[in-house]
Enzyme design. Sequence first.
Site, PDB file in Angstrom:
ATOM      1  N   ARG A  99     -11.162   8.469 -30.795  1.00 48.40           N
ATOM      2  CA  ARG A  99     -10.421   9.720 -30.657  1.00 48.40           C
ATOM      3  C   ARG A  99     -10.418  10.509 -31.961  1.00 48.40           C
ATOM      4  NH1 ARG A  99      -4.870   7.528 -28.250  1.00 48.40           N
ATOM      5  NH2 ARG A  99      -4.376   9.757 -28.100  1.00 48.40           N
ATOM      6  N   LEU A 125      -6.420  -1.918 -26.004  1.00 50.98           N
ATOM      7  CA  LEU A 125      -6.792  -0.552 -25.678  1.00 50.98           C
ATOM      8  C   LEU A 125      -5.521   0.290 -25.697  1.00 50.98           C
ATOM      9  CD1 LEU A 125      -9.162  -1.153 -22.602  1.00 50.98           C
ATOM     10  CD2 LEU A 125      -9.839  -0.749 -24.978  1.00 50.98           C
ATOM     11  N   ASP A 126      -5.638   1.559 -26.083  1.00 53.78           N
ATOM     12  CA  ASP A 126      -4.481   2.436 -26.056  1.00 53.78           C
ATOM     13  C   ASP A 126      -3.907   2.506 -24.644  1.00 53.78           C
ATOM     14  OD1 ASP A 126      -4.894   3.020 -28.728  1.00 53.78           O
ATOM     15  OD2 ASP A 126      -6.067   4.827 -28.317  1.00 53.78           O
ATOM     16  N   LYS A 127      -2.646   2.831 -24.555  1.00 54.18           N
ATOM     17  CA  LYS A 127      -1.951   2.881 -23.269  1.00 54.18           C
ATOM     18  C   LYS A 127      -2.743   3.659 -22.222  1.00 54.18           C
ATOM     19  CE  LYS A 127       2.180   4.825 -21.070  1.00 54.18           C
ATOM     20  NZ  LYS A 127       3.446   5.583 -21.272  1.00 54.18           N
TER      21      LYS A 127
END
Length: 323
Positions: free
Chosen positions: A235, A134-136
Site C-alpha cells: 500500500r 494480512l491487514d484487516k
Amino acid sequence: MVADAAASTQRLDRWLANVMGDLSRSRVKALIEQGHVTRDGAIARDPSEAVRPGARYTLTLPPPAPATPAAQRMDLSVLFEDDHLIVLDKPAGLVVHPAPGNLDGTLVNALLAHAGEELPVIGGAVRPGIVHRLDKDTSGVMVVAKTDRAHQALSEAFAARDLERAYLALVWGVPAEATFRIEAPIGRHPVDRKRMAVVPKGKPAATRVKLLRAWGTAVALVECRLETGRTHQIRVHLAHAGHPLVGDPLYLRRRPAAAKALPEELEARLAGFPRQALHAAVLGFTHPVTGQALRFETPPPPDLAELLSALWPDWGTIPTNPV
C-alpha cells in the site's frame, strides 16, 4: 475533571497523564485515540489538542482484556490442513489477532475454536500459531502453524523470504513500465502515527510489480511480489509510486486525477469501493516437516471480483506468474 486556566498551554494527553498520575502518557494517548475520553460529553480523539480551560474531561478505562483470547466458532475457508499447519483463505474484514479495538471476533479466536490446544504458544498468548498476517481488509491466503516446530520453520522461511507470495492489486493510474521494482525504506509517518510512509530512516523495503491489465490510463491491475515484509508495504510503495490502491482508506488521500478518464458510472463504482483492493492471491512454501512443495492460489472475493469484471470481463484468465 475540570481543566483550570493553568492547563491551557498543555496537550490533552500530557495533561491527563499528569492529572491521573498512575497512567503513562503513551497509555493515555492510546485511550484518547480509541475514544475513551470525552470533553463536555463529546468524544475527544486528538491527543495533541490543547486543553480548554473550564471544560470537563472524562476518561473511562475499558475493561481489561483477557490474558488469553477466547475460542469463538466461525466459518473458515480451509485450503489445507494436517497435524502441523493450516492454510486458509482469509476474508476481507477479518482481523488476524486481538488488539485494542478488536479484542475478539478475530482469526485467532476462530483458530482456537478450530484447533484448540494444538496451536503453539510460541507466537505469544495473543497470537498463537500466527506466522504472518494480512491487514484487516486484505483478503487471501495465510498459513498458520499448529506445532512449535512448524512455527519456527515457517517463521524462518518468512524471515529469509524463502517462499512465494503474490498479491493482486487494483490501482489508480497505469504504470509506465510493464515490470518494475520499488525500493524505498518504510517507517512510521512522522505526523500521523497510524500510517506508514517512505522515510529516510525507515527499514529497507522492496516490492516487484508487474502490470497485468490496464483500463486506458485510468486504472490498472498489477501483481506485487514482496522482497521484504514491512507493515502496509504494498500500500505504501504503490502510493509512493503514484499508484495508490483503489479504496485504500489510509493512503488514498484525494480523488485521483486518473479517475477523470473513466465513465461516470464506472468511476463511481471504483470511488465507492469500501476497502483497499488488495488480495493475497498466491502463497507457496516448503512444508516445514515433510519437505513437500506446497502452493496455494485463490481468486479475489466476490466484491473485488465484481469490480474487476466491470473493468475487464475476461480478467479471470490472467495468469499469476513470477515477475
